[in-house]
Design an enzyme around this catalytic site. Structure first.
Site, PDB file in Angstrom:
ATOM      1  N   ARG A   1     -26.243  14.154  16.410  1.00 45.28           N
ATOM      2  CA  ARG A   1     -26.195  12.755  15.971  1.00 45.28           C
ATOM      3  C   ARG A   1     -24.975  12.017  16.517  1.00 45.28           C
ATOM      4  O   ARG A   1     -23.983  12.636  16.897  1.00 45.28           O
ATOM      5  CB  ARG A   1     -26.096  12.709  14.444  1.00 45.28           C
ATOM      6  CG  ARG A   1     -27.421  12.828  13.769  1.00 45.28           C
ATOM      7  CD  ARG A   1     -27.220  12.949  12.268  1.00 45.28           C
ATOM      8  NE  ARG A   1     -28.495  12.824  11.587  1.00 45.28           N
ATOM      9  CZ  ARG A   1     -28.721  13.286  10.360  1.00 45.28           C
ATOM     10  NH1 ARG A   1     -27.768  13.879   9.694  1.00 45.28           N
ATOM     11  NH2 ARG A   1     -29.910  13.120   9.807  1.00 45.28           N
TER      12      ARG A   1
ATOM     13  N   ARG B   1       0.925  -4.948  -5.491  1.00 48.41           N
ATOM     14  CA  ARG B   1       0.975  -6.184  -4.708  1.00 48.41           C
ATOM     15  C   ARG B   1       1.217  -7.271  -5.761  1.00 48.41           C
ATOM     16  O   ARG B   1       0.573  -7.291  -6.804  1.00 48.41           O
ATOM     17  CB  ARG B   1      -0.341  -6.399  -3.977  1.00 48.41           C
ATOM     18  CG  ARG B   1      -0.710  -5.166  -3.110  1.00 48.41           C
ATOM     19  CD  ARG B   1      -1.613  -5.523  -1.968  1.00 48.41           C
ATOM     20  NE  ARG B   1      -2.302  -4.378  -1.422  1.00 48.41           N
ATOM     21  CZ  ARG B   1      -1.927  -3.701  -0.337  1.00 48.41           C
ATOM     22  NH1 ARG B   1      -0.848  -4.056   0.326  1.00 48.41           N
ATOM     23  NH2 ARG B   1      -2.643  -2.691   0.113  1.00 48.41           N
TER      24      ARG B   1
ATOM     25  N   ASP C   1       2.339  -0.199  11.728  1.00 50.36           N
ATOM     26  CA  ASP C   1       2.206  -1.537  12.316  1.00 50.36           C
ATOM     27  C   ASP C   1       3.476  -2.375  12.203  1.00 50.36           C
ATOM     28  O   ASP C   1       3.416  -3.602  12.257  1.00 50.36           O
ATOM     29  CB  ASP C   1       1.042  -2.288  11.632  1.00 50.36           C
ATOM     30  CG  ASP C   1       1.272  -2.469  10.137  1.00 50.36           C
ATOM     31  OD1 ASP C   1       2.192  -1.841   9.586  1.00 50.36           O
ATOM     32  OD2 ASP C   1       0.520  -3.244   9.518  1.00 50.36           O
TER      33      ASP C   1
ATOM     34  N   MET D   1      -8.741   3.234   8.539  1.00 58.42           N
ATOM     35  CA  MET D   1      -7.871   2.144   8.065  1.00 58.42           C
ATOM     36  C   MET D   1      -6.850   1.723   9.128  1.00 58.42           C
ATOM     37  O   MET D   1      -6.821   2.284  10.222  1.00 58.42           O
ATOM     38  CB  MET D   1      -7.127   2.584   6.814  1.00 58.42           C
ATOM     39  CG  MET D   1      -7.896   2.388   5.529  1.00 58.42           C
ATOM     40  SD  MET D   1      -6.828   2.770   4.123  1.00 58.42           S
ATOM     41  CE  MET D   1      -7.866   2.232   2.777  1.00 58.42           C
TER      42      MET D   1
ATOM     43  N   GLY E   1       0.837  -1.200   0.000  1.00 58.18           N
ATOM     44  CA  GLY E   1       0.000   0.000   0.000  1.00 58.18           C
ATOM     45  C   GLY E   1       0.868   1.244   0.000  1.00 58.18           C
ATOM     46  O   GLY E   1       1.825   1.329   0.762  1.00 58.18           O
TER      47      GLY E   1
ATOM     48  N   ARG F   1      -5.450  -1.791   8.687  1.00 59.69           N
ATOM     49  CA  ARG F   1      -5.418  -3.247   8.533  1.00 59.69           C
ATOM     50  C   ARG F   1      -5.685  -3.908   9.880  1.00 59.69           C
ATOM     51  O   ARG F   1      -6.729  -3.667  10.454  1.00 59.69           O
ATOM     52  CB  ARG F   1      -4.098  -3.708   7.926  1.00 59.69           C
ATOM     53  CG  ARG F   1      -4.291  -4.982   7.119  1.00 59.69           C
ATOM     54  CD  ARG F   1      -3.004  -5.520   6.585  1.00 59.69           C
ATOM     55  NE  ARG F   1      -2.438  -4.696   5.568  1.00 59.69           N
ATOM     56  CZ  ARG F   1      -2.007  -5.154   4.394  1.00 59.69           C
ATOM     57  NH1 ARG F   1      -2.136  -6.413   4.103  1.00 59.69           N
ATOM     58  NH2 ARG F   1      -1.441  -4.348   3.518  1.00 59.69           N
TER      59      ARG F   1
ATOM     60  N   GLY G   1     -10.828  13.931  19.734  1.00 61.48           N
ATOM     61  CA  GLY G   1     -11.770  14.039  20.850  1.00 61.48           C
ATOM     62  C   GLY G   1     -12.945  13.076  20.748  1.00 61.48           C
ATOM     63  O   GLY G   1     -14.067  13.403  21.166  1.00 61.48           O
TER      64      GLY G   1
ATOM     65  N   ARG H   1      13.737   9.869  -2.829  1.00 61.02           N
ATOM     66  CA  ARG H   1      14.621  11.019  -3.090  1.00 61.02           C
ATOM     67  C   ARG H   1      15.871  10.950  -2.208  1.00 61.02           C
ATOM     68  O   ARG H   1      16.998  11.145  -2.672  1.00 61.02           O
ATOM     69  CB  ARG H   1      13.853  12.314  -2.809  1.00 61.02           C
ATOM     70  CG  ARG H   1      14.707  13.573  -2.839  1.00 61.02           C
ATOM     71  CD  ARG H   1      13.835  14.778  -2.481  1.00 61.02           C
ATOM     72  NE  ARG H   1      14.585  16.012  -2.426  1.00 61.02           N
ATOM     73  CZ  ARG H   1      15.205  16.475  -1.350  1.00 61.02           C
ATOM     74  NH1 ARG H   1      15.186  15.768  -0.226  1.00 61.02           N
ATOM     75  NH2 ARG H   1      15.848  17.621  -1.383  1.00 61.02           N
TER      76      ARG H   1
ATOM     77  N   ASP I   1      -0.231   2.404   8.273  1.00 58.69           N
ATOM     78  CA  ASP I   1      -0.774   1.603   9.378  1.00 58.69           C
ATOM     79  C   ASP I   1       0.036   1.700  10.677  1.00 58.69           C
ATOM     80  O   ASP I   1      -0.462   1.346  11.743  1.00 58.69           O
ATOM     81  CB  ASP I   1      -0.860   0.125   8.966  1.00 58.69           C
ATOM     82  CG  ASP I   1      -1.760  -0.082   7.756  1.00 58.69           C
ATOM     83  OD1 ASP I   1      -2.612   0.780   7.499  1.00 58.69           O
ATOM     84  OD2 ASP I   1      -1.599  -1.106   7.065  1.00 58.69           O
TER      85      ASP I   1
ATOM     86  N   HIS J   1      -9.742   5.238   1.079  1.00 53.62           N
ATOM     87  CA  HIS J   1      -8.401   5.513   0.550  1.00 53.62           C
ATOM     88  C   HIS J   1      -7.997   6.977   0.583  1.00 53.62           C
ATOM     89  O   HIS J   1      -6.832   7.291   0.303  1.00 53.62           O
ATOM     90  CB  HIS J   1      -8.274   4.952  -0.871  1.00 53.62           C
ATOM     91  CG  HIS J   1      -8.164   3.457  -0.869  1.00 53.62           C
ATOM     92  ND1 HIS J   1      -9.255   2.643  -0.702  1.00 53.62           N
ATOM     93  CD2 HIS J   1      -7.091   2.630  -0.953  1.00 53.62           C
ATOM     94  CE1 HIS J   1      -8.861   1.378  -0.721  1.00 53.62           C
ATOM     95  NE2 HIS J   1      -7.555   1.339  -0.862  1.00 53.62           N
TER      96      HIS J   1
ATOM     97  N   ARG K   1     -26.028  14.291  30.135  1.00 56.66           N
ATOM     98  CA  ARG K   1     -25.443  15.528  30.657  1.00 56.66           C
ATOM     99  C   ARG K   1     -25.301  16.596  29.565  1.00 56.66           C
ATOM    100  O   ARG K   1     -24.570  17.565  29.701  1.00 56.66           O
ATOM    101  CB  ARG K   1     -24.139  15.266  31.391  1.00 56.66           C
ATOM    102  CG  ARG K   1     -22.987  14.885  30.542  1.00 56.66           C
ATOM    103  CD  ARG K   1     -21.701  14.764  31.337  1.00 56.66           C
ATOM    104  NE  ARG K   1     -20.631  14.373  30.433  1.00 56.66           N
ATOM    105  CZ  ARG K   1     -20.016  15.198  29.620  1.00 56.66           C
ATOM    106  NH1 ARG K   1     -20.346  16.467  29.593  1.00 56.66           N
ATOM    107  NH2 ARG K   1     -19.060  14.752  28.827  1.00 56.66           N
TER     108      ARG K   1
ATOM    109  N   ASP L   1       5.102  -4.670   6.133  1.00 57.66           N
ATOM    110  CA  ASP L   1       5.702  -5.932   6.580  1.00 57.66           C
ATOM    111  C   ASP L   1       5.692  -7.010   5.495  1.00 57.66           C
ATOM    112  O   ASP L   1       6.614  -7.818   5.413  1.00 57.66           O
ATOM    113  CB  ASP L   1       5.043  -6.423   7.877  1.00 57.66           C
ATOM    114  CG  ASP L   1       3.555  -6.646   7.725  1.00 57.66           C
ATOM    115  OD1 ASP L   1       2.947  -6.050   6.812  1.00 57.66           O
ATOM    116  OD2 ASP L   1       2.993  -7.417   8.522  1.00 57.66           O
ATOM    117  N   GLY L   2       4.674  -6.995   4.630  1.00 56.81           N
ATOM    118  CA  GLY L   2       4.650  -7.947   3.521  1.00 56.81           C
ATOM    119  C   GLY L   2       5.857  -7.724   2.615  1.00 56.81           C
ATOM    120  O   GLY L   2       6.559  -8.669   2.232  1.00 56.81           O
TER     121      GLY L   2
ATOM    122  N   THR M   1       4.209   2.792   5.446  1.00 58.63           N
ATOM    123  CA  THR M   1       2.809   2.372   5.513  1.00 58.63           C
ATOM    124  C   THR M   1       2.054   3.291   6.467  1.00 58.63           C
ATOM    125  O   THR M   1       2.599   3.667   7.511  1.00 58.63           O
ATOM    126  CB  THR M   1       2.656   0.905   5.985  1.00 58.63           C
ATOM    127  OG1 THR M   1       1.292   0.682   6.375  1.00 58.63           O
ATOM    128  CG2 THR M   1       3.528   0.565   7.177  1.00 58.63           C
TER     129      THR M   1
END
Ligand code: ADP
Ligand code: F6P
Length: 319
Positions: free
Chosen positions: A162, A72, A129, A169, A11, A171, A185, A21, A127, A249, A211, A103-104, A125
């Site tokens: 509402r 990929r 992660d 995102m 990704g 993963r 927040g 660069r 993520d 995305h 409240r 990591d992949g 990435t």
């Protein structure tokens, strides 16, 4: 070492261009040629390789996405695919490869290293992660994109009083959701690292409402479930009407933040140094504000820890 290669894989992430660069400029500074591989490992297999000079990475530090394109590539997971990639690199006199990805992509880079072809991993990435590094390139920019979205959703959530569920995102990781939830927040953050209690969430929503809270923002990490599924849960267990926003995305695009550009520049340059020192199979990272290198295996086999004190704090601040 006379010639190295660089590719971006998996990704895409804002700041990948800044990393490429840095690799190119740092290498050329040390009189090493750089070959850019297009479309990640797919381009390596297909030989989509061209020489990058100083000018070819001009005017990209501020651009999102990746000029080298990403992909990929299932074929690369096979032995035959990896051999084709090595043959292409030999054909182009490439002696080592810098892989910017997740990591992949690191697993792929390690497979090449084990076959005698030295690779270095640079964490790119949104993520955040990858075990062994506090931050990955792209995380900060994506986080700011999410915050901007939350702020906007908050306006309309307040006007209509509402409850909104925003899917973020990441993963299988909850970092983006957690940081965005704290910075935005949010009343509730749902991440894969912490089991959620629907009764507790309903209690907090109701007491906020009692409240006088005019709206509620719930951030759900995609690794837990979809925002729509979470909306169904709130309806089923609490008869609560919600609106759902799946950011998707949009989180991967945009001009990299200053922080991501700095991180990418530091990491890209260090990757070249590590190769010059004669190493392969290492990953570059940041720990306690210092650039580090460590075994790439640790980066995909190790366990990444999420800062759960932030999760606890978010609950305390959103009472
Ligand atoms: P990311 O790098 O962002 O985690 P992916 O998991 O999709 O993204 O991995 C990117 C590419 O890395 C894959 O398409 C594949 O070509 C290669 N790759 C992933 N896992 C392996 C593996 N176990 N062995 C070799 N190559 C791999
Ligand atoms: O790894 C980055 C990431 O954006 C994840 O957050 C997400 O789960 C995945 O990639 C989406 O992948 P794709 O772009 O293939 O839909």
């Amino acid at each position: 070492m006379k010639r190295i290669g660089v590719l971006t894989s998996g990704g895409d992430a804002p700041g990948m261009n800044a990393a490429v660069r840095a690799v190119v400029r740092k290498a050329i500074y040390h009189e090493i040629e750089v070959m850019g591989v297009h479309n990640g490992y797919q381009g390596l297999i297909d030989g989509k390789i061209e020489k990058l000079d100083l000018g070819s990475v001009g005017d990209i530090i501020q651009r999102g996405g990746t000029k080298l394109h990403s992909a990929r590539c299932p074929e690369f997971i096979t032995e035959a695919g990896q051999q084709k990639a090595i043959d292409q690199m030999k054909k182009h006199d490439i002696e080592a490869l810098i892989v910017v990805g997740g990591d992949g992509s690191y697993r792929g880079a390690m497979a090449l290293t084990k076959k005698g072809f030295p690779c270095i991993g640079v964490p790119g990435t949104i993520d955040n992660d990858i075990p062994g590094t506090d931050y990955t390139i792209g995380f900060d920019t994506a986080l700011n994109t999410v915050i901007e979205a939350i702020d906007k959703i908050r306006d309309t959530a307040t006007s209509h009083e509402r409850t909104f569920i925003i899917e973020v995102m990441g993963r299988n990781a909850g970092d983006l959701a957690l940081w965005a939830g704290l910075a935005g927040g949010a009343e509730t953050i749902v991440i894969p690292e912490v089991a959620f209690d629907i009764e507790d969430i309903l209690f907090r929503l109701r007491s906020g409402h009692e409240r006088g809270k005019k709206h509620s923002i719930i951030i759900v990490a995609e690794g837990v479930m979809s925002a729509n599924a979470f909306a169904d849960l709130l309806k089923e267990y609490g008869n609560i009407e919600t609106r759902v926003s799946v950011l998707g995305h949009i989180q991967r695009g945009g001009s990299p933040s200053a922080r991501d550009r700095v991180l990418a520049s530091l990491f890209g340059a260090r990757a070249v140094e590590v190769l010059m020192e004669g190493n392969g199979g290492l990953a570059i990272g940041m720990r306690n504000h210092e650039v580090v290198d460590y075994s790439m295996t640790e980066a995909f086999e190790g366990k990444r820890s999420t800062d759960l004190s932030m999760y606890k704090l978010s609950k305390e601040l959103a009472i």
